[in-house]
Design an enzyme around this catalytic site. Sequence first.
Site, PDB file in Angstrom:
ATOM      1  N   TRP A 185      -0.717  10.857  -1.778  1.00 25.58           N
ATOM      2  CA  TRP A 185      -1.671  10.526  -2.840  1.00 25.58           C
ATOM      3  C   TRP A 185      -1.181  11.122  -4.160  1.00 25.58           C
ATOM      4  O   TRP A 185      -1.773  12.026  -4.736  1.00 25.58           O
ATOM      5  CB  TRP A 185      -3.058  11.040  -2.470  1.00 25.58           C
ATOM      6  CG  TRP A 185      -3.694  10.222  -1.366  1.00 25.58           C
ATOM      7  CD1 TRP A 185      -3.074   9.337  -0.542  1.00 25.58           C
ATOM      8  CD2 TRP A 185      -5.063  10.228  -0.987  1.00 25.58           C
ATOM      9  NE1 TRP A 185      -3.978   8.791   0.341  1.00 25.58           N
ATOM     10  CE2 TRP A 185      -5.206   9.321   0.090  1.00 25.58           C
ATOM     11  CE3 TRP A 185      -6.195  10.918  -1.423  1.00 25.58           C
ATOM     12  CZ2 TRP A 185      -6.425   9.085   0.721  1.00 25.58           C
ATOM     13  CZ3 TRP A 185      -7.408  10.682  -0.807  1.00 25.58           C
ATOM     14  CH2 TRP A 185      -7.526   9.771   0.244  1.00 25.58           C
TER      15      TRP A 185
ATOM     16  N   ASP B  86      -8.995   2.157  -4.558  1.00 23.72           N
ATOM     17  CA  ASP B  86      -9.708   2.532  -3.336  1.00 23.72           C
ATOM     18  C   ASP B  86     -10.687   3.685  -3.588  1.00 23.72           C
ATOM     19  O   ASP B  86     -10.672   4.325  -4.637  1.00 23.72           O
ATOM     20  CB  ASP B  86      -8.686   2.927  -2.271  1.00 23.72           C
ATOM     21  CG  ASP B  86      -9.235   2.848  -0.861  1.00 23.72           C
ATOM     22  OD1 ASP B  86     -10.403   2.448  -0.679  1.00 23.72           O
ATOM     23  OD2 ASP B  86      -8.493   3.200   0.081  1.00 23.72           O
TER      24      ASP B  86
ATOM     25  N   GLU C 235     -16.476   6.647  -3.156  1.00 25.06           N
ATOM     26  CA  GLU C 235     -17.778   6.889  -2.521  1.00 25.06           C
ATOM     27  C   GLU C 235     -17.963   8.329  -2.054  1.00 25.06           C
ATOM     28  O   GLU C 235     -18.992   8.658  -1.472  1.00 25.06           O
ATOM     29  CB  GLU C 235     -17.956   5.959  -1.322  1.00 25.06           C
ATOM     30  CG  GLU C 235     -16.997   6.185  -0.169  1.00 25.06           C
ATOM     31  CD  GLU C 235     -15.654   5.496  -0.350  1.00 25.06           C
ATOM     32  OE1 GLU C 235     -14.726   5.810   0.410  1.00 25.06           O
ATOM     33  OE2 GLU C 235     -15.548   4.638  -1.244  1.00 25.06           O
TER      34      GLU C 235
ATOM     35  N   GLN D 131       0.815  -1.210   0.000  1.00 22.36           N
ATOM     36  CA  GLN D 131       0.000   0.000   0.000  1.00 22.36           C
ATOM     37  C   GLN D 131       0.854   1.268   0.000  1.00 22.36           C
ATOM     38  O   GLN D 131       0.485   2.280  -0.599  1.00 22.36           O
ATOM     39  CB  GLN D 131      -0.912  -0.028   1.222  1.00 22.36           C
ATOM     40  CG  GLN D 131      -1.738   1.225   1.432  1.00 22.36           C
ATOM     41  CD  GLN D 131      -2.623   1.125   2.659  1.00 22.36           C
ATOM     42  OE1 GLN D 131      -3.732   0.637   2.574  1.00 22.36           O
ATOM     43  NE2 GLN D 131      -2.130   1.573   3.806  1.00 22.36           N
TER      44      GLN D 131
ATOM     45  N   HIS E 255      -3.977  -7.398   5.820  1.00 20.58           N
ATOM     46  CA  HIS E 255      -3.791  -5.943   5.876  1.00 20.58           C
ATOM     47  C   HIS E 255      -3.220  -5.620   7.253  1.00 20.58           C
ATOM     48  O   HIS E 255      -3.695  -6.139   8.261  1.00 20.58           O
ATOM     49  CB  HIS E 255      -5.122  -5.224   5.676  1.00 20.58           C
ATOM     50  CG  HIS E 255      -4.988  -3.762   5.334  1.00 20.58           C
ATOM     51  ND1 HIS E 255      -4.125  -2.895   5.989  1.00 20.58           N
ATOM     52  CD2 HIS E 255      -5.621  -3.006   4.399  1.00 20.58           C
ATOM     53  CE1 HIS E 255      -4.241  -1.686   5.470  1.00 20.58           C
ATOM     54  NE2 HIS E 255      -5.131  -1.718   4.501  1.00 20.58           N
TER      55      HIS E 255
ATOM     56  N   ASP F 118     -13.289  -1.137   5.488  1.00 21.68           N
ATOM     57  CA  ASP F 118     -12.523  -0.958   6.724  1.00 21.68           C
ATOM     58  C   ASP F 118     -13.278  -1.437   7.966  1.00 21.68           C
ATOM     59  O   ASP F 118     -13.818  -0.637   8.727  1.00 21.68           O
ATOM     60  CB  ASP F 118     -12.166   0.521   6.895  1.00 21.68           C
ATOM     61  CG  ASP F 118     -11.346   1.051   5.731  1.00 21.68           C
ATOM     62  OD1 ASP F 118     -10.764   0.239   5.005  1.00 21.68           O
ATOM     63  OD2 ASP F 118     -11.296   2.280   5.561  1.00 21.68           O
TER      64      ASP F 118
END
Length: 850
Positions: A446, A553, A556, A430, A699, A630
Site C-alpha cells: 500500500w 478502494d 469505510e 490491481q 476480477h 467483495d
Amino acid sequence: METIKITKKHHKHLNNPFPSTPKSLPLIQGSLAFNCEKLSSHQIFTIGNDFEILWSSNNGGYLSISHQSKPARPLWSSIPGKAFVSAALAETLVEESRGSFVIKDRHIHLLCQDQTIDDIRVINDQFHFDGPFTLHQNVQFPLVLITGWIFSKKIKKTNQSYVIYNKKDIQFETKAGYWLLFDQKTSHQIGFELKLGQPNFAIRQRRMGRIRIRKRKLGWCWSLTRPKGFVRISSTETENQPAAELKIPIPQHREFNRVFLTYSSEGNERFYGFGEQFSHMDFKGKRVPIFVQEQGIGRGDQPITFAANLVSYRAGGDWSTTYAPSPFYMTSKMRSVYLQGYDYSVFDLTRVDRVQIQIHGNSVQGRILHGNSPCELIEHFTETIGRPPELPDWIVSGAVAGMQGGTDAVRRVWDALRSYQVPVSAFWLQDWVGQRETLIGSQLWWNWEVDTTRYKGWKQLLKDLNAHHVKVMTYCNPCLAPSHEKPNRRRNLFEEAKKLDILVKDKNGEQYLVPNTAFDVGMLDLTHPDTASWFKQVLQEMVEDGVRGWMADFGEGLPVDAILYSGEDPISAHNRYPELWAQINREFVEEWKDKCTGTKREDTEEDLVFFMRAGFRDSPKWGMLFWEGDQMVSWQANDGIKSAVVGLLSSGLSGYAFNHSDIGGYCAVNLPLIKYRRSEELLLRWMELNAFTTVFRTHEGNKPSFNSQFYSNQQTLSHFARFAKVYRAWKFYRIKLVKEASQKGLPVCRHLFLHYPDDDKVQRLSYQQFLVGTEILVVPILDKGKKKVRVYFPVGETSTWQHIWTEKIFTGQGSEAWVEAPIGYPAVFVKADSIVGETFRKNLRNSDIL
C-alpha cells in the site's frame, strides 16, 4: 457522564460464531397533547408556494403534509393522538473490528416520550422569526414553525444526588422544549428541521384544584402552555419534610443524544432504497441501520458466516451490513423521506402502522419529497444530493480485463484476447504497486507507485496498449502502509504523510495505526487542508505515466475514536469519510481535464475515471462509478451472485446510477472443511449477468489460482468474447442511459418497480429479473445447474416482449412463462418493434452472436 464506550476487537481470534442481534432501544411510544386554546379543530397552513400542512384535532390530534397539486394524498402524517417527536439520553457501546462495527444501545438515563403542541405559527418574513434556526438567504416563505414540549413523568434512578419528598404531595417530570420548522426547498421538496432545548428536571408540589384537564367531544386536549397545578420546590425547601419520604434523583444532563421521529405508514406499504443493500429490496418489518462499514464475509450465508465470525469478531456481517448505506427511502405509496447530516440513524419499520427514525444526536434535518412516480422521486432526490457525470466513452465500449502478474502476464493475456477477438477497453492491474508475502498470503504494497520490478517497461506497456485503444487502470485507497522494507521503492508515502501530519490520530495524538488483515496502516485525514493537494500529486504521477482509471478502494473503516483535524465527531465523520474520499478523486479528475490543452482536452479517449465501493447519501455527486465490493464466489443469496443483483438494483433506487460487480465474485475460501471456489459455471453465468450492467469488468479474486478465470481455457475465453460482444452490442443504448443518468439520476439497471409501480408482483421482486433502461428485460440464471427460468411480464406495459434468441413474442400482461436459458443464451427480452430492440439484435447479428 460518559455516554459512549468503544471497544476494540481487532485481535480477538476465537469468537461466538453466532453473535446475537445488537441490543437496541425498543420502539418509543408516547402520547400527544395540544393547546386547544390556540389550535382550532381543523386548520390548513401554507408552506412556500406548493405545500400545505393540515392540523386536525380528530382522534387526539395529528398533522398531515401534502403537495397542493394533490392535497388528498399525504406525503407525511403523524399518528393521531401519538407523539411524533421524542428524545432520550442513552449510553452507546461501539464494538470495532477491522472495518466492521456494531453499535449497541445500553442504559437509558433520560426519556421524554410524550409530546405537546403548544402552537403552530406561519412565518411570512424573517423579521417575525424568533426560532433557534439560521434562515438561508433564499428561503421560501411562508414557513411553518411548530413548538411545544416533550416530557416524561418517569425517571430512571442513577447514582446522583437525591432530595426527599412526601409521595402523595409531589409529582416530578422531565421536560424540554422543541422547535420543528417546515420550509419549502424546491417545488418538489419540503425541508424539516428539529431542535431540542436542554432537558429540565422539574419537581412540583400539588396545589389542589389548579390542574385543568378537559375532555372534548372529539378527543383529549390539555389546556396548557406550561405544566400547571404544580409549583417548583427547591432542595432547600425540603430539609424539614415529614417522614413519609421518596428519594428522587436530580439528573444534571445538558442535552439529549437520541431523537425519535415517529409517523404513520400503511400496512401494505413497501419500503425501498436505503443505499446499496444486498439481501432485501423491501424493508417493511425490519430495522435498518445506516452506518458505513465492511459488508461482511457471508452476511448470513452458511457455512462461511460461521467460519468468518469464529476467527474474526463479527467478520461475517449480517443482512444489514453494507459499504454504502443511505438514510433515504421511497415507498410503494409514492412517499419518500431522507435525512441530511451524517449522524448514525436507524429506520425502524417493524410496526405495520408506523415508521420510527432514531437519530444519534440532538437535532435532525431532512427532506420530504413529492413525486408521482418512482422515477420522479429519484429525479427530485438526486436534484439535491447530486448526480454523476457522464462516463468516458472508452470505459463503456468493451471489457475491462482485471488481472495481475506483471508485464509478461499482461502481454500474454492480451495476445489471447486478441486471438479471440474480444473487444477490450482496458486492463485493470490491481498489483501495479507490487506484492509481498504476509501471514495470510500475497498482498499488495500500500504505497501508491508502480513497482518497476514486477512491471518492467511499465510506460512502454501502457504506450503499446494505448496504441490499440486499450487503457490501463490501477488501484489505490486512502490508507498507507509503512514501506521501509520494500526493496525497490522510490518514495515512502507513509513517512511523507506522517511528516506532513496528515494522518488520522489516536486519542494520544499519535498516528493511528489501523489493523488491516495482516498489517497495520495509517489513514489519511481527509479533513486536513493539506491532504487533498498531497494525494492529488500522487495521482498526478500515476496519470502522467499513462494510467487513465483506477479503483479508489476502501473508505469505510475510519475508527470511531479517531481524532481528526476538523475536530468533528468521529462517528458522524465516519459516514462522511467515503464522500470526502470520492470528492478528492473527483476533483483531481476535473482539475486534470482543465489542465489539458489542444486536442488532448477534446479527446474523450484521454478522459479519466475512477470507481469505488464505499459511499453515503451524497456519494453519487462525487463518485463517477461504483462497484459492489467483495461478493463471495458462490450462488448464495446474501453474499453471492444473487446479492450482486439486489445491490445493483437497491443502489439504483438510491441515486447510484452507475454500478456493477466483479465478474465471478471476489472472495474464495480454502479451509480444511469449508471451501468456496469459483466454478467455471458460476463464472460463465456471472459474465452473462454483467454483460447487461454499466461496466463489464473481471476480477481474479483473492485467490486467483483457486478460481476459474476468463483466461483459464478455450471455453472461458470463448464465453468471455461472446458476452463482451453482447455488451458492445447495446453500447448505443448504454450511452443514452449514461447521459440520462447524468441529467436525471436514473440508473442504467432498474428494478421493475421504477416503471411498473402499481404491479403487486413487481413490488415483491428482488433479484429475479431487472430492466436495462426501459427497453431490455433481463432474467439471469442465478442457480447452479439451472437451464431455464420463470419470467414475469409486468402489468401496465402496452408493448409486447420479444425473446432475443428465438424471436418469440410474449403478449400477456401479468403473465409468467418458463423460458429455456442454457449457458450462452440467458433469458433476455426487448420490446417488440422498438428501435432499441431492432438495433440491438442487428448489432448481435453483425457480431455473429445471432
